[in-house]
Design an enzyme around this catalytic site. Structure first.
Site, PDB file in Angstrom:
ATOM      1  N   ASP A  88       2.878  -9.485   4.550  1.00 50.63           N
ATOM      2  CA  ASP A  88       2.291  -8.139   4.585  1.00 50.63           C
ATOM      3  C   ASP A  88       2.415  -7.495   5.952  1.00 50.63           C
ATOM      4  O   ASP A  88       2.169  -8.146   6.989  1.00 50.63           O
ATOM      5  CB  ASP A  88       0.792  -8.229   4.257  1.00 50.63           C
ATOM      6  CG  ASP A  88       0.499  -7.850   2.818  1.00 50.63           C
ATOM      7  OD1 ASP A  88       1.350  -7.219   2.165  1.00 50.63           O
ATOM      8  OD2 ASP A  88      -0.608  -8.179   2.346  1.00 50.63           O
ATOM      9  N   LYS A 118       5.935  -6.571   2.727  1.00 49.48           N
ATOM     10  CA  LYS A 118       5.254  -5.691   1.760  1.00 49.48           C
ATOM     11  C   LYS A 118       4.403  -4.711   2.548  1.00 49.48           C
ATOM     12  O   LYS A 118       3.802  -5.081   3.557  1.00 49.48           O
ATOM     13  CB  LYS A 118       4.387  -6.520   0.801  1.00 49.48           C
ATOM     14  CG  LYS A 118       3.458  -5.659  -0.074  1.00 49.48           C
ATOM     15  CD  LYS A 118       2.830  -6.447  -1.196  1.00 49.48           C
ATOM     16  CE  LYS A 118       1.576  -7.221  -0.832  1.00 49.48           C
ATOM     17  NZ  LYS A 118       0.480  -6.382  -0.353  1.00 49.48           N
ATOM     18  N   GLU A 120       1.505  -1.338   2.001  1.00 45.78           N
ATOM     19  CA  GLU A 120       0.700  -0.444   1.167  1.00 45.78           C
ATOM     20  C   GLU A 120       1.049   0.992   1.509  1.00 45.78           C
ATOM     21  O   GLU A 120       1.230   1.320   2.686  1.00 45.78           O
ATOM     22  CB  GLU A 120      -0.793  -0.669   1.442  1.00 45.78           C
ATOM     23  CG  GLU A 120      -1.266  -2.035   1.038  1.00 45.78           C
ATOM     24  CD  GLU A 120      -2.757  -2.232   1.326  1.00 45.78           C
ATOM     25  OE1 GLU A 120      -3.475  -1.247   1.553  1.00 45.78           O
ATOM     26  OE2 GLU A 120      -3.180  -3.401   1.324  1.00 45.78           O
ATOM     27  N   GLU A 183      -1.864  -2.601  -7.984  1.00 45.51           N
ATOM     28  CA  GLU A 183      -3.179  -3.245  -7.888  1.00 45.51           C
ATOM     29  C   GLU A 183      -4.247  -2.390  -8.552  1.00 45.51           C
ATOM     30  O   GLU A 183      -4.399  -1.198  -8.237  1.00 45.51           O
ATOM     31  CB  GLU A 183      -3.547  -3.500  -6.415  1.00 45.51           C
ATOM     32  CG  GLU A 183      -4.930  -4.135  -6.289  1.00 45.51           C
ATOM     33  CD  GLU A 183      -5.210  -4.808  -4.955  1.00 45.51           C
ATOM     34  OE1 GLU A 183      -4.323  -4.843  -4.089  1.00 45.51           O
ATOM     35  OE2 GLU A 183      -6.345  -5.306  -4.800  1.00 45.51           O
TER      36      GLU A 183
END
Ligand code: KIV
Length: 266
Positions: A88, A118, A120, A183
């Site tokens: 992340d 990854k 967000e 999510e």
């Protein structure tokens, strides 16, 4: 002589979507958990910024730093020989411009030995995803409930705006993400997104229609000490097993039963 293990790569995940073979991903944060997740034949190991909550006991993922992600990522990338290792990008590096994001993701790749990152984001981070992908770094998008934005979203709650979810997922895929994590969104939204985009979707709290599923290891094995989300199924009682072992060892020491002759070296 045994042949070297072939590592899962992003093309394998694309093929899995095409062939409708469900993709599996589980978090790991250290050597034993990296070895265990890899050894279980899971496709992808995620070194999530959930490390801040699960391992460090923080109340959100926001405190996770790049140095911490590199520390945990390097250990897990060494531990896993078969799974694709994804690390992340911690808050707020995807919001500080393309250059900072590419530099940070390059550090994750170079200093951990992972194979992908990854991040967000909403459609607003599409240019950042495009920049990272253009640098040759496989990048996974993460839309829906974005824990790094917990304060803006008003808590860890299901995200229901289908138009925005579709827009964010499409933007990530069009920008070059090799997969998109969904999510906490309604299963119908996940179904429509999974049909609409050409790259695999990996769901958590997003129902059964995604191309793959991901869970936090500690939730999956029953080791989470605090709140466990409703979408989790625990497949073991690690908390019970560890607690029981500790209690029995303490009692044996107090009762003079440990160490016995077998554990005494000379
Ligand atoms: O950090 C993390 O563990 C995640 C979860 C959604 C799996 O991103």
């Amino acid at each position: 002589m045994t042949a070297p293990v072939r590592r899962v790569n992003v093309l394998d995940l694309a093929a899995a979507k095409r062939d409708r073979r469900p993709i599996t991903m589980v978090t790991a944060y250290d050597w034993p958990t990296g070895r265990l997740v890899d050894g279980a034949g899971i496709d992808c190991v995620l070194v999530g910024d959930s490390v801040a909550m699960v391992v460090a006991g923080r109340s959100s993922t926001i405190p996770a730093t790049l140095e911490q992600m590199i520390y945990h990522g390097e250990i897990v990338a060494r531990a896993a020989s078969r799974a694709l290792v994804v690390v992340d990008l911690p808050f707020p590096l995807q919001h500080l411009g393309i250059r900072t994001a590419v530099e940070s993701c390059a550090r994750l790749l170079k200093e951990t030995g992972c194979q992908a990152v990854k991040l967000e984001g909403t459609a607003g981070q599409a240019d950042v995803i495009a920049g990272i992908a253009a640098a040759g770094i496989p990048v996974m998008g993460h839309v829906g409930l974005r824990p790094q934005a917990v304060h803006q979203l008003g808590g860890y709650r299901m995200q229901r705006n289908l138009e925005q979810l579709m827009n964010d997922a499409r933007a990530a895929a069009d920008a070059g993400a090799f997969a998109v994590l969904l999510e906490c969104i309604p299963q119908e939204a996940a179904r429509q997104i999974t049909q609409a985009i050409g790259v695999p979707t990996i769901g958590i709290g997003a129902g059964p229609h995604c191309d793959g599923q991901v869970l936090v290891l500690h939730d999956l094995v029953g080791l989470s000490l605090d709140h466990v989300p409703k979408f989790v199924r625990a497949y073991a009682d690690a908390k019970g097993v560890i607690g029981d072992g500790l209690e029995r060892w303490r009692k044996d020491v107090v009762d003079g039963e440990f160490p016995g002759p077998r554990e005494t070296l000379g």
